[in-house]
Every structure is written in structure tokens, then in C-alpha cells.
Design a protein around this motif. Structure first.
Motif, short mmCIF file in Angstrom:
data_model
loop_
_atom_site.label_atom_id
_atom_site.label_comp_id
_atom_site.label_asym_id
_atom_site.label_seq_id
_atom_site.Cartn_x
_atom_site.Cartn_y
_atom_site.Cartn_z
N UNK A 1 9.47 -29.13 -43.00
CA UNK A 1 9.76 -28.83 -41.60
C UNK A 1 10.34 -27.43 -41.43
N UNK A 2 10.32 -26.65 -42.49
CA UNK A 2 10.97 -25.35 -42.46
C UNK A 2 10.31 -24.39 -41.46
N UNK A 3 8.99 -24.34 -41.45
CA UNK A 3 8.30 -23.43 -40.52
C UNK A 3 8.61 -23.79 -39.07
N UNK A 4 8.57 -25.08 -38.75
CA UNK A 4 8.87 -25.52 -37.39
C UNK A 4 10.33 -25.21 -37.05
N UNK A 5 11.23 -25.44 -37.99
CA UNK A 5 12.65 -25.16 -37.78
C UNK A 5 12.87 -23.67 -37.47
N UNK A 6 12.25 -22.81 -38.24
CA UNK A 6 12.41 -21.37 -38.03
C UNK A 6 11.88 -20.95 -36.67
N UNK A 7 10.79 -21.58 -36.25
CA UNK A 7 10.19 -21.20 -34.96
C UNK A 7 11.05 -21.66 -33.79
N UNK A 8 11.54 -22.89 -33.85
CA UNK A 8 12.28 -23.44 -32.72
C UNK A 8 13.74 -23.00 -32.68
N UNK A 9 14.31 -22.66 -33.81
CA UNK A 9 15.73 -22.30 -33.86
C UNK A 9 15.94 -20.80 -34.08
N UNK A 10 14.92 -20.01 -33.83
CA UNK A 10 14.99 -18.57 -34.13
C UNK A 10 16.14 -17.88 -33.42
N UNK A 11 16.41 -18.24 -32.16
CA UNK A 11 17.45 -17.55 -31.40
C UNK A 11 18.86 -17.85 -31.90
N UNK A 12 19.02 -18.94 -32.66
CA UNK A 12 20.36 -19.32 -33.16
C UNK A 12 20.54 -19.00 -34.64
N UNK A 13 19.48 -18.54 -35.29
CA UNK A 13 19.51 -18.35 -36.74
C UNK A 13 20.34 -17.13 -37.11
N UNK A 14 21.27 -17.30 -38.05
CA UNK A 14 22.10 -16.21 -38.55
C UNK A 14 21.55 -15.67 -39.86
N UNK A 15 21.10 -16.55 -40.73
CA UNK A 15 20.54 -16.14 -42.02
C UNK A 15 19.30 -16.96 -42.33
N UNK A 16 18.39 -16.36 -43.05
CA UNK A 16 17.17 -17.06 -43.43
C UNK A 16 17.49 -18.14 -44.46
N UNK A 17 16.75 -19.26 -44.41
CA UNK A 17 17.01 -20.36 -45.36
C UNK A 17 16.87 -19.91 -46.81
N UNK A 18 17.75 -20.43 -47.67
CA UNK A 18 17.71 -20.14 -49.09
C UNK A 18 17.74 -21.43 -49.88
N UNK A 19 17.33 -21.33 -51.15
CA UNK A 19 17.39 -22.49 -52.03
C UNK A 19 16.02 -22.95 -52.46
N UNK A 20 15.97 -23.57 -53.64
CA UNK A 20 14.72 -24.10 -54.18
C UNK A 20 14.69 -25.61 -53.99
N UNK A 21 13.57 -26.20 -54.37
CA UNK A 21 13.45 -27.65 -54.29
C UNK A 21 13.01 -28.10 -52.91
N UNK A 22 13.35 -29.35 -52.59
CA UNK A 22 12.90 -29.96 -51.34
C UNK A 22 13.70 -29.52 -50.12
N UNK A 23 14.89 -28.95 -50.34
CA UNK A 23 15.76 -28.57 -49.23
C UNK A 23 16.09 -27.09 -49.28
N UNK A 24 16.26 -26.50 -48.10
CA UNK A 24 16.72 -25.11 -47.99
C UNK A 24 17.96 -25.11 -47.09
N UNK A 25 18.88 -24.19 -47.36
CA UNK A 25 20.12 -24.09 -46.59
C UNK A 25 20.06 -22.90 -45.66
N UNK A 26 20.46 -23.12 -44.39
CA UNK A 26 20.46 -22.05 -43.40
C UNK A 26 21.74 -22.09 -42.59
#
Length: 332
Positions: A247-272
Motif C-alpha cells: 500500500x506504499x504507493x497509494x499511501x504516498x499519493x494520498x498523504x503527500x501533503x502531510x509527509x515529512x520524510x520518505x518511508x524507510x526500511x526493508x521487508x514488508x513494512x516501511x516507516x514514515x
């Protein structure tokens, strides 16, 4: 190239009239001495151009001189036919004028460049509106345009977001800006730049008073100030979230105006990290279901837990019309 620079000087003088040599040098990124050499070259080639020195001097064409030479290169010809925001012309009532202008430009283009320009107009399309933006309210820009082009003050009846009753303002407009399909009026209010969304203007009246803009400030300058105020507005709450990769691509698109840092991390989860104005804004994260988890702060986790519990309780109750109506025996 010198030939391009000479043509640029000629077209600038034809459009603007007298221009100081220093201004020409700055715009064309050459020295003032080079500008004077170019002016001499133009004069030698038969262009009636002359320079006047002194405080109010400058370089100027002889009154009445005009040239129909466009001098457009192939790339410049293609660029004219890539119009970013065709919808803007419709909103301003200029669709017909745009079509007419392009036909005239096409006729004036050097013959070798016409095929490329025509292909560009059919192969490149720019749509400035966002995906799934939803229906947009009708916007009447006529009065706002009148004030902008007649340099008059405006009286607005304007409703702010989150408020029920409109307020009255007297403003000094710089101009109109179309951003992502939304029209804004940029104007000074009490000497400070402010942004007014056109679809929230409930009524507008052009006043007889001349506009009172700050000296030396243009639309681009005022827009840059209000744009930064919007984009750099400090958020009240710093929120850390985990996002599922699917869901990362959708998250980045819908939450772009509130995003402070790009998601980081490997595996199934990324931290933002997100920046939100109030705790209640975090409820929008529920649209991602269990694909987004708030890590911190605790008050945001608690807010989402309450919201989720409320939704669960709502759907555990029988919905309207779902209960069977029991009729007495023999009734119709």
C-alpha cells in the motif's frame, strides 16, 4: 548564439519599447558592452534601433517599426503547442481565442517547423487536474478578472474552510492563479498577501478605488509568499507510522501533503513520518485499514482506536431497512 540573441533583443524592444541596456544584459545573461555591440550589429543590418545614454536612457526601436519575423526554432515551435492547463482557458472564457491564436501561430511558423508542431499538438496532452479529484464547484471568475485587469480594489464575501458564515473583505488583487485545477485569487489585505480560493467567494464587487499594491511586488512575488506559507505551515503533531509495502504507493499519493520524510526500511513494512495539525486529522489513516499502523505518539493511537471502535459499533447495529416488518395476521 549571437543570431538568437539579436532576434531576442529585437522582439523585446518591439514588445516593451525602450529598455535600459543593463536590463537587456541581465535578461540575456551577457555584458552591457555585448548589448551595445549587438545593437550596432542590428543597426548595420538595417534595423532602425538607437541607444540613448543617461538616467532615463535606453535602447529603443524607431517609432512605428514592426517586424513579422518570428524566428522560432523547431523546439520553440513545439513548446508553443504544449499547453499546460487547457481548462484554464475555458474558465477564463478564452477557449475560442486560444484556438484562433494557435491557428495564427501555425500559419506564421517557418514551413519546416509546421509538421513537428502539428504532431506535438496531437501527441502531447497535459491534464493539470488530480486523479479522482471529485466534482468541482462552479467558479465565476468574471468579476475577479475585471478587478485584476482594471487594477481596481475588490470587496469579497468569502467563506473560509470550516466556517458556516462568510466574512467581508476589501482586498487589493495581484492576479489569479490556477493550481492543480483550482483557481485562487492572490491579493493584499491590509498590506499583507493572502490567498482566497475562488470557489469560496460568495459574492464579489469591483470598487471604484484604484488598487493599492505594494510597490515593486508582482503576482509571482506575492504567490511565492503565500505558497510558502501554505507548504511550510508547521504541523502540530509529529506522527510516526508503519506502512505495508503493498500500500506504499497509494499511501504516498494520498498523504503527500502531510509527509515529512520518505518511508524507510526493508521487508514488508516501511516507516514514515507525518506532520498533522490536530489529533483528529489522523482519522484519515483508517482508509488504509490494517495496512498502516501508527507507532507514535500514544494519543494518536488512542484516537484511532476510539474511531475504529465507533465504526465497529455502528456496523454491528442492524442497518435501516434490514429488520423485517412483522404484520398482523390478515393485514394487507
Amino acid at each position: 548564439m549571437k543570431s538568437d540573441r539579436l532576434l531576442s533583443i529585437l522582439l523585446l524592444l518591439q514588445t516593451r519599447g525602450r529598455i535600459p541596456a543593463r536590463e537587456l544584459a541581465e535578461r540575456l545573461e551577457v555584458s552591457v558592452r555585448t548589448i551595445y555591440r549587438d545593437v550596432e550589429a542590428l543597426s548595420t543590418s538595417g534595423v532602425p534601433v538607437y541607444a540613448e545614454r543617461g538616467r532615463h536612457g535606453g535602447i529603443e526601436l524607431l517609432a512605428g517599426f514592426r517586424t513579422d519575423v518570428t524566428g522560432l526554432t523547431a523546439d520553440e515551435s513545439r513548446a508553443l503547442f504544449i499547453l499546460a492547463a487547457q481548462g484554464a482557458h475555458a474558465a477564463l472564457g478564452l477557449d475560442a481565442a486560444l484556438g484562433s491564436a494557435l491557428r495564427k501561430v501555425m500559419a506564421a511558423l517557418p514551413a519546416p517547423h509546421r509538421p513537428a508542431a502539428e504532431v506535438t499538438s496531437r501527441r502531447i496532452l497535459v491534464d493539470a487536474t488530480r486523479w479522482k479529484g471529485g466534482p468541482q464547484p462552479a467558479v465565476d471568475l468574471d468579476v475577479l478578472q475585471d478587478a485584476v485587469f482594471s487594477d481596481r480594489r475588490l470587496r469579497l464575501r468569502y467563506r473560509h474552510s470550516g466556517e458556516q458564515e462568510p466574512r467581508m473583505y476589501t482586498v487589493d488583487p495581484y492576479g489569479l492563479v490556477s493550481k492543480a485545477g483550482v483557481w485562487y485569487l492572490v491579493a493584499d489585505r491590509r498590506g499583507k498577501p493572502q490567498l482566497f480560493r475562488a470557489d469560496r467567494v460568495r459574492a464579489a464587487t469591483v470598487l471604484d478605488d484604484a488598487v493599492r499594491r505594494r510597490p515593486g511586488v508582482e503576482l509571482a512575488d506575492a504567490w511565492e509568499v503565500v505558497r510558502r506559507q501554505v507548504e511550510e505551515r508547521p504541523g502540530g503533531i509529529d506522527v510516526t507510522v508503519r506502512v505495508r509495502r503493498d500500500r506504499l504507493d497509494l499511501f504516498l499519493r494520498l498523504m503527500a501533503t502531510s509527509l515529512v520524510s520518505l518511508p524507510e526500511g526493508d521487508g514488508d513494512w516501511a516507516t514514515a513520518r507525518l506532520s498533522l495539525g490536530v489529533v483528529g486529522e489522523a482519522r484519515q489513516l483508517l482508509q488504509f485499514s490494517d495496512r498502516v499502523e501508527v507507532v507514535s505518539p500514544p494519543e494518536v493511537r488512542e484516537e484511532l482506536a476510539r474511531a475504529a471502535a465507533s465504526v465497529t459499533a455502528l456496523y454491528r447495529r442492524p442497518g435501516r431497512g434490514s429488520e423485517e416488518t412483522v404484520r398482523p395476521a390478515g393485514s394487507l
